[in-house]
Motif scaffolding. Structure first.
Motif, short mmCIF file in Angstrom:
data_model
loop_
_atom_site.label_atom_id
_atom_site.label_comp_id
_atom_site.label_asym_id
_atom_site.label_seq_id
_atom_site.Cartn_x
_atom_site.Cartn_y
_atom_site.Cartn_z
N GLY A 138 0.75 1.10 -3.98
CA GLY A 138 0.58 2.41 -3.41
C GLY A 138 1.51 3.25 -4.07
O GLY A 138 1.90 4.34 -3.42
N GLY A 161 0.82 -1.05 -0.03
CA GLY A 161 0.05 0.01 0.01
C GLY A 161 0.96 1.40 0.16
O GLY A 161 2.04 1.14 -0.33
N THR A 201 0.79 5.99 -0.27
CA THR A 201 0.16 7.38 -0.38
C THR A 201 -0.21 7.46 -1.97
O THR A 201 -0.82 8.57 -2.35
CB THR A 201 1.15 8.23 -0.03
OG1 THR A 201 2.27 8.45 -0.42
CG2 THR A 201 0.97 8.43 1.57
#
Length: 246
Positions: free
Chosen positions: A221, A42, A44
């Motif tokens: 991500g 994962g 941002t």
């Protein structure tokens, strides 16, 4: 009536802590065992990650994990600008390896570890931006079964190559002296074209054949175009007999 003594509170707490620790250790270990599978992780969604985890053999036709050295090279960008600060860590069954940013080598984050663990994880954190929990289940170790190491071959004929591996990798490539690197299918066999080996008219010529296999993961991500690859390379030498026609 028999009296049964109750364990004191401290004993119960220690027992629970021990059980939790064992469970945690087991989970960490199994996450990096061969066959654990890939994990896109994962993050941002702000960092571009180009990760290369490459194992090269320390001797011809190596077949043991200890016969390899694995190098880590991770390139990280934020909005097209190289990321030079933060924490970048590669993890495997052997432990965690913090990487160091180098401006001298393509602006990569670098590191190395002895051996080849096959399964590697990557975590990148730079301020508020991150890509974490990425795991690549790399290719198993392969060995050449044909030709034999040091075999003398005729460079004017097709050379049949064969290698042993448990599972096919996502990609494979072969380095040969006269035609550089060629992409091939990891089928376990390949017919090397005539003339692909270096030869001399009046004496034998040693050629090194290198086979690299790789598995890849696209981190969930990270930004579009990101990739983390784990690859392994093994090589053998063959001897091209003199070719008077040259």
């Amino acid at each position: 009536m028999t009296n049964v003594s109750k364990p004191d509170t401290l004993t119960v707490v220690l027992g629970l802590l021990t059980a939790s620790a064992l469970t945690a250790c087991g989970g960490t270990s199994s996450a990096f065992e061969p066959g654990a599978g890939n994990d896109t992780g994962g993050g941002t969604g702000t960092l571009r990650i180009e990760g290369s985890i490459s194992a090269d053999s320390n001797r011809p036709n190596a077949e043991l994990a200890a016969d390899f050295t694995t190098e880590f090279r991770i390139r990280i960008q934020l909005n097209g600008v190289t990321v030079t600060t933060g924490e970048v860590t590669v993890t495997s069954a052997s432990g965690s390896f913090p990487l160091t940013y180098s401006s001298q080598n393509n602006n990569d984050w670098e590191g190395a570890a002895p051996g080849y663990d096959e399964v590697y994880g990557l975590d990148v954190v730079s301020g508020a931006d991150e890509v974490t929990g990425v795991r690549v289940d790399g290719p198993d170790i392969h060995t050449f079964s044909a030709p034999l190491m040091g075999a003398t071959v005729d460079s004017t004929l097709v050379l049949d190559l064969a290698w042993d591996r448990r599972q096919a990798a996502d990609t494979a490539s072969l380095d040969v002296p006269e035609i550089d690197t060629i992409a091939i299918t990891d089928s376990g066999t390949y017919a090397l074209s005539a003339g692909a080996l270096k030869a001399k008219p009046d004496q034998a010529e040693t050629n090194e054949l290198r086979l690299r296999r790789a598995n890849r993961v696209i981190p969930a991500g990270a930004t579009v175009g990101s990739e983390v690859a784990v690859s392994i390379r093994t090589e053998i030498d063959v001897v091209a007999q003199p070719n008077p026609a040259l």
